[in-house]
Each structure stands twice: as structure tokens, then as C-alpha cells.
Design an enzyme around this catalytic site. Structure first.
Site, PDB file in Angstrom:
ATOM      1  N   TYR A  74      28.538  51.201  75.909  1.00  0.00           N
ATOM      2  CA  TYR A  74      27.871  51.506  74.647  1.00  0.00           C
ATOM      3  C   TYR A  74      28.412  50.695  73.466  1.00  0.00           C
ATOM      4  O   TYR A  74      27.722  50.495  72.484  1.00  0.00           O
ATOM      5  CB  TYR A  74      27.983  53.003  74.336  1.00  0.00           C
ATOM      6  CG  TYR A  74      26.991  53.820  75.124  1.00  0.00           C
ATOM      7  CD1 TYR A  74      25.736  54.086  74.592  1.00  0.00           C
ATOM      8  CD2 TYR A  74      27.279  54.296  76.401  1.00  0.00           C
ATOM      9  CE1 TYR A  74      24.791  54.811  75.303  1.00  0.00           C
ATOM     10  CE2 TYR A  74      26.338  55.026  77.122  1.00  0.00           C
ATOM     11  CZ  TYR A  74      25.099  55.285  76.565  1.00  0.00           C
ATOM     12  OH  TYR A  74      24.172  55.997  77.268  1.00  0.00           O
TER      13      TYR A  74
ATOM     14  N   VAL B  13      30.373  52.856  64.991  1.00  0.00           N
ATOM     15  CA  VAL B  13      28.909  52.772  64.918  1.00  0.00           C
ATOM     16  C   VAL B  13      28.240  54.048  65.408  1.00  0.00           C
ATOM     17  O   VAL B  13      28.749  54.728  66.288  1.00  0.00           O
ATOM     18  CB  VAL B  13      28.377  51.575  65.740  1.00  0.00           C
ATOM     19  CG1 VAL B  13      28.716  50.276  65.048  1.00  0.00           C
ATOM     20  CG2 VAL B  13      28.942  51.597  67.153  1.00  0.00           C
TER      21      VAL B  13
ATOM     22  N   LYS C 222      40.550  55.837  63.010  1.00  0.00           N
ATOM     23  CA  LYS C 222      39.401  56.161  63.862  1.00  0.00           C
ATOM     24  C   LYS C 222      39.397  57.652  64.235  1.00  0.00           C
ATOM     25  O   LYS C 222      38.378  58.335  64.151  1.00  0.00           O
ATOM     26  CB  LYS C 222      39.463  55.298  65.125  1.00  0.00           C
ATOM     27  CG  LYS C 222      38.528  55.723  66.229  1.00  0.00           C
ATOM     28  CD  LYS C 222      37.094  55.433  65.872  1.00  0.00           C
ATOM     29  CE  LYS C 222      36.154  56.019  66.917  1.00  0.00           C
ATOM     30  NZ  LYS C 222      34.772  55.702  66.657  1.00  0.00           N
TER      31      LYS C 222
ATOM     32  N   ARG D 230      34.771  64.845  60.517  1.00  0.00           N
ATOM     33  CA  ARG D 230      33.404  65.323  60.728  1.00  0.00           C
ATOM     34  C   ARG D 230      33.414  66.611  61.558  1.00  0.00           C
ATOM     35  O   ARG D 230      32.676  67.544  61.279  1.00  0.00           O
ATOM     36  CB  ARG D 230      32.588  64.229  61.431  1.00  0.00           C
ATOM     37  CG  ARG D 230      31.115  64.377  61.177  1.00  0.00           C
ATOM     38  CD  ARG D 230      30.397  63.060  61.291  1.00  0.00           C
ATOM     39  NE  ARG D 230      28.972  63.264  61.472  1.00  0.00           N
ATOM     40  CZ  ARG D 230      28.127  63.474  60.469  1.00  0.00           C
ATOM     41  NH1 ARG D 230      28.556  63.516  59.244  1.00  0.00           N
ATOM     42  NH2 ARG D 230      26.832  63.649  60.701  1.00  0.00           N
TER      43      ARG D 230
ATOM     44  N   CYS E  17      32.112  61.291  71.128  1.00  0.00           N
ATOM     45  CA  CYS E  17      33.161  60.897  70.190  1.00  0.00           C
ATOM     46  C   CYS E  17      33.772  62.078  69.464  1.00  0.00           C
ATOM     47  O   CYS E  17      34.964  62.336  69.571  1.00  0.00           O
ATOM     48  CB  CYS E  17      32.580  59.925  69.183  1.00  0.00           C
ATOM     49  SG  CYS E  17      31.635  58.635  69.981  1.00  0.00           S
TER      50      CYS E  17
HETATM   51  N1  SAJ Z   1      26.312  67.740  64.015  1.00  0.00           N
HETATM   52  C1  SAJ Z   1      26.129  69.014  63.505  1.00  0.00           C
HETATM   53  N2  SAJ Z   1      25.958  69.169  62.164  1.00  0.00           N
HETATM   54  C2  SAJ Z   1      25.925  68.116  61.320  1.00  0.00           C
HETATM   55  C3  SAJ Z   1      26.133  66.802  61.833  1.00  0.00           C
HETATM   56  C4  SAJ Z   1      26.311  66.650  63.194  1.00  0.00           C
HETATM   57  O1  SAJ Z   1      26.138  70.011  64.240  1.00  0.00           O
HETATM   58  O2  SAJ Z   1      25.732  68.326  60.115  1.00  0.00           O
HETATM   59  C5  SAJ Z   1      26.497  67.539  65.466  1.00  0.00           C
HETATM   60  C6  SAJ Z   1      25.369  66.698  66.105  1.00  0.00           C
HETATM   61  O3  SAJ Z   1      24.246  67.491  66.391  1.00  0.00           O
HETATM   62  C7  SAJ Z   1      26.068  66.182  67.339  1.00  0.00           C
HETATM   63  C8  SAJ Z   1      27.513  65.979  66.872  1.00  0.00           C
HETATM   64  O4  SAJ Z   1      27.651  66.766  65.697  1.00  0.00           O
HETATM   65  O5  SAJ Z   1      26.040  67.136  68.380  1.00  0.00           O
HETATM   66  C9  SAJ Z   1      27.910  64.539  66.595  1.00  0.00           C
HETATM   67  O6  SAJ Z   1      26.875  63.847  65.938  1.00  0.00           O
HETATM   68  P1  SAJ Z   1      27.134  62.746  64.784  1.00  0.00           P
HETATM   69  O7  SAJ Z   1      25.825  62.199  64.377  1.00  0.00           O
HETATM   70  O8  SAJ Z   1      27.938  63.377  63.706  1.00  0.00           O
HETATM   71  O9  SAJ Z   1      28.064  61.663  65.452  1.00  0.00           O
HETATM   72  P2  SAJ Z   1      28.060  60.757  66.819  1.00  0.00           P
HETATM   73  O10 SAJ Z   1      28.904  61.429  67.842  1.00  0.00           O
HETATM   74  O11 SAJ Z   1      26.682  60.363  67.206  1.00  0.00           O
HETATM   75  O12 SAJ Z   1      28.842  59.462  66.276  1.00  0.00           O
HETATM   76  C10 SAJ Z   1      30.115  59.619  65.674  1.00  0.00           C
HETATM   77  C11 SAJ Z   1      30.097  58.918  64.303  1.00  0.00           C
HETATM   78  N3  SAJ Z   1      31.260  59.312  63.522  1.00  0.00           N
HETATM   79  C12 SAJ Z   1      31.168  59.729  62.245  1.00  0.00           C
HETATM   80  O13 SAJ Z   1      30.127  59.849  61.650  1.00  0.00           O
HETATM   81  C13 SAJ Z   1      32.472  60.056  61.562  1.00  0.00           C
HETATM   82  C14 SAJ Z   1      30.070  57.423  64.506  1.00  0.00           C
HETATM   83  O14 SAJ Z   1      30.172  56.749  63.278  1.00  0.00           O
HETATM   84  C15 SAJ Z   1      31.227  57.000  65.417  1.00  0.00           C
HETATM   85  O15 SAJ Z   1      31.227  55.613  65.667  1.00  0.00           O
HETATM   86  C16 SAJ Z   1      31.067  57.697  66.739  1.00  0.00           C
HETATM   87  O16 SAJ Z   1      31.126  59.111  66.492  1.00  0.00           O
HETATM   88  C17 SAJ Z   1      32.188  57.214  67.651  1.00  0.00           C
HETATM   89  O17 SAJ Z   1      31.917  56.323  68.493  1.00  0.00           O
HETATM   90  O18 SAJ Z   1      33.322  57.624  67.485  1.00  0.00           O
END
Ligand code: SAJ
Length: 398
Positions: free
Chosen positions: A10, A150, A201, A208, A255
Site C-alpha cells: 500500500y 498518506v 508517526k 487521532r 494504522c
Molecule cells: N474514525 C472515526 N471517527 C472519526 C474519524 C475516523 O470513527 O471522526 C474512524 C474511521 O471510521 C476508521 C478509523 O477511524 O475506522 C481510521 O480512519 P482515518 O480516516 O482516521 O485514518 P486511516 O487509518 O485511513 O489513515 C490514517 C491517517 N492518519 C491520520 O489521519 C493521523 C493517515 O494519514 C495515515 O497515513 C495512516 O493512518 C497510516 O498509514 O498511518
């Protein structure tokens, strides 16, 4: 310039494709032969918008070639997975294996970069490993950590435009890594040391996770207090210094549900909030299941038959087809295991190994209980009849 990228998943594949598109020769390495063959045909094995066209172009132009073994190059970049073991301890075996594969090909003047999410101190550990096996390279190569950051679904854009944090094991290493990334990253390149870059990282994803846990905790409190959590969050977020994330059925993906454990594993006594956030976000899924079961049992008591439960959404977040570590998918599996009658609805996936996927309109008509698990855009337009039991765990209903 020649670049070897170890791991074509990925992160490794989009990175390889982007670098090759700048007319830099990239030799991608993967232990999976079918991945290597697919890429050499100009095709891809993962779902990511815009990636297929780029890989096709790079392979056709001869700038991207995949193989099973590394070769001599100027830059070596490691992008293999770092999962955790059963007890939430980080597992860096893939990183170590990939490094050992690259070591025989290293030469004076090379740049060695780790991108995989890793516990603090991993880059220094790899430096030691390299110099143990190749002591003559000490002071002659650069070694740095540069995490990817990303978002799945917009990887190609974010790879180019996001800022990067780059930390070398010494100042010279940081300089040469910054010079390398400046060839294909338009975002700012921030210099630091390897340990800070590694922690950075982990911190981003733990931040989050903690904030999502806050929203999830609020949703459970509000349920008890008979308050609409989404209305509450909207109102509280009108405060100029308050911005609350959205509650959901838990945290999925590869992540955010993983990285915070890397901090907890090394800082047991200190990482209290970070650990609790992980536990709260995992617990949220169980809480959702209990709620659904309660509703289904109440329906059965009243109507003298089993309820048909439509589970709306299987992906790990809205508007993608990625099911990795998805809490919604696990909820559906658990309900099925408990013999509840479930209709799985996922507009972004047409087929699944062990689930029959139906469309939302049909589910809305056939089901007795409609459970919203993922806020896909298709669900927001759906009108549901008044006689149905509706449970919204992701804020689809306004
Ligand atoms: N989620 C919630 N409520 C929210 C936001 C997200 O329940 O308000 C949940 C989503 O539904 C999902 C999970 O959190 O199940 C993660 O989703 P996400 O969109 O927050 O993140 P990922 O896992 O798709 O990608 C993250 C990102 N990290 C951050 O935003 C800090 C991305 O930038 C990273 O590169 C990635 O992890 C990684 O590779 O580490």
C-alpha cells in the site's frame, strides 16, 4: 539515479510509481512472486485510485521494474509492514529481513531509508545491524527514517503534497534524505533526528485514536443520558477552540488501531491515555453489538418472530471499499455467528468470500431493524419507512 524499494504494498508501490514517474529508475522488490509478476505486466494488486495508470505508464517507459531480489543502487527504501504480535508487541521482523536482504548490495555513498511505521529506536537498531555486517561502511553511508503519512484513497495526491518529517541517524544522513525526497515531494520537508521522526508517526495516529475515543465515549454517555450525540458534537464544536471527531462503531484500518500500541509497548507506565483510547475504541464495537442484540430480542418478543437486521456498511470508513480491520465487518460476522438474520449492505464491494452482499434499497424494504455502521454517501439519501427500528451508530441520519 537508481532506487531500490523493498516492499510493494500500500505504501511501497505508490512510492515506487511516483518516483519512477520522475524518470528515476526504480527496482521494486517483493517476496510475493505474483505481486512481482502483476507489476511487471503494468498492473496492480491493490485498490487505490490513479495508481493503475501510473504503474502502467512507468512500467511501459521502463522506469519501474519489479523483482524478488534487490540489486546495487544509490538509494534503498524499506516499506514493508510492521504488524503487532498477539500481545500488542510490535513485530519488526519484516523490516529486519528486508534490511538483511539489502545489506550485501550497499555501497559507499548510499542512502538507506526506513519508511515503515516502527517503534522508537528501530532506525538506530538497523544502523547497528548494517555496520555489524559491513563495518567498512561506517561513516560512508546515510541512514534515515521518513514515515509515510498518506490517507488510503488519496495516496498519490498526498504522497506528493503532504509535508514530510525526515530524521537521519546523523546530520549528514538527514541532509541526503531531504535531498532525495525533494525530487518528488512538493510538501515541506522537516528535518529532525531518527527517534523524533519515528515517534512523530506514532504520535499522529495516537492523537487521532485518542480523539476518536473521546467521541466514542461521549456517544455512550449520551445514549444513557438520552441526548443525540451528533447534535451535541455539532453544538460543542461551535466553540472556537473545540473540534470533536465523529463517533462510530470502533476504529478500523491498518494504522490507527495498530500504531498506538507501539507507544504503549515501550512506555507502559506513561502511556495511560493512549492505552485507554485503544481499549475504549475496541470496546465500542462490543457495545454496538450488545445494543443490536437488545433491539433484536425486543423485536422477537413483540412480534413472535426473528428480526431481519440490515447492517449498512462493511468498510472500515466511509466511501471506500477497504475492509481491513473493519469494525463494521466484525459486527456483522459476530451477529451471524450468533445466528441473527443479517442483511449485509456495502455499496462499494460487490462480492465477499463469506457474506452475501445486498443493495441498500432492498435491505431497507426487507429488514425490520436497520443498523447504520458506516456513513457512506449512498445511505444519506435513503428514506426509511416509519415502522422500522433504526439504529444509527455513525451519524448518517440528520
Ligand atoms: N474514525 C472515526 N471517527 C472519526 C474519524 C475516523 O470513527 O471522526 C474512524 C474511521 O471510521 C476508521 C478509523 O477511524 O475506522 C481510521 O480512519 P482515518 O480516516 O482516521 O485514518 P486511516 O487509518 O485511513 O489513515 C490514517 C491517517 N492518519 C491520520 O489521519 C493521523 C493517515 O494519514 C495515515 O497515513 C495512516 O493512518 C497510516 O498509514 O498511518
Amino acid at each position: 539515479m537508481q532506487v531500490v524499494i523493498m516492499g510493494l504494498g500500500y505504501i511501497g508501490l505508490p512510492t515506487a510509481a511516483l518516483i519512477a514517474s520522475k524518470k528515476i529508475h526504480v527496482h521494486g522488490v517483493d517476496v510475493n512472486k505474483s505481486v512481482v509478476d502483476t507489476i511487471n505486466k503494468g498492473k496492480i494488486h491493490i485498490v487505490e485510485p490513479d495508481l493503475d495508470g501510473l504503474v502502467h505508464y512507468d512500467v511501459q517507459q521502463g522506469y519501474l521494474v519489479a523483482g524478488s531480489q534487490p540489486k546495487k543502487a544509490d538509494v534503498f527504501l524499506i516499506a514493508v509492514p510492521t504488524p503487532f504480535k498477539g500481545d500488542h508487541q510490535p513485530d519488526i521482523t519484516y523490516v529486519e529481513k528486508a534490511t538483511k536482504m539489502a545489506i550485501p548490495f550497499l555501497r559507499e555513498g548510499n542512502l538507506f531509508i526506513l519508511e515503515s511505521t516502527s517503534p522508537v529506536g528501530t532506525t538506530e537498531k538497523l544502523a547497528k545491524l548494517i555496520f555489524k555486517l559491513r563495518p567498512e561502511l561506517k561513516g560512508k553511508i546515510s541512514i534515515a527514517y521518513c514515515p509515510e503519512r498518506v490517507l488510503p484513497g488519496s495516496v498519490i495526491y498526498e504522497l506528493q503534497h503532504n509535508d514530510r518529517v525526515i530524521g537521519g541517524v546523523d546530520a549528514k544522513s538527514t541532509d541526503s534524505a531531504v535531498n532525495f525526497y525533494s525530487k518528488f515531494v512538493k510538501g515541506e520537508l522537516h528535518r529532525t533526528n531518527a527517534r523524533t521522526a519515528e515517534m512523530c508517526k506514532l504520535t499522529e495516529n495516537a492523537y487521532r485514536d485518542v480523539n476518536i475515543a473521546f467521541a466514542n465515549e461521549l456517544s455512550m454517555i449520551c445514549d444513557k443520558a438520552e441526548i443525540n450525540v451528533n447534535e451535541l458534537i455539532d453544538l460543542a464544536s461551535k466553540h472556537p477552540r473545540v473540534k470533536i471527531l465523529k463517533p462510530g462503531p470502533g476504529v478500523g484500518g491498518h494504522c490507527i488501531a495498530v500504531d498506538p500500541w507501539f507507544i504503549v509497548a515501550d512506555f507502559k507506565n506513561e502511556a495511560k491515555i493512549i492505552k485507554q483510547a485503544r481499549l475504549t475504541n475496541n470496546y465500542k464495537r462490543e457495545w454496538v453489538i450488545e445494543k443490536i442484540i437488545k433491539a433484536a430480542d425486543a423485536f422477537k418478543k413483540k412480534n413472535k418472530r426473528n428480526a431481519v437486521i440490515a447492517c449498512m456498511g462493511l468498510a472500515y470508513k466511509p466511501d471506500i471499499d477497504d475492509l481491513r480491520e473493519s469494525p463494521a465487518l466484525e459486527i456483522v460476522h459476530d451477529l451471524e455467528k450468533m445466528k441473527y438474520k443479517v442483511l449485509a449492505v456495502e455499496p462499494n464491494v460487490s462480492q465477499h468470500r463469506d457474506l452475501r452482499i445486498t443493495d441498500s434499497a432492498k435491505a431497507a424494504l426487507e429488514a425490520d431493524i436497520i443498523v447504520f455502521l458506516v456513513a457512506h454517501k449512498e445511505f444519506k439519501k435513503l428514506s426509511v419507512e416509519k415502522d422500522k427500528v433504526v439504529m444509527d451508530f455513525c451519524g448518517v441520519i440528520k
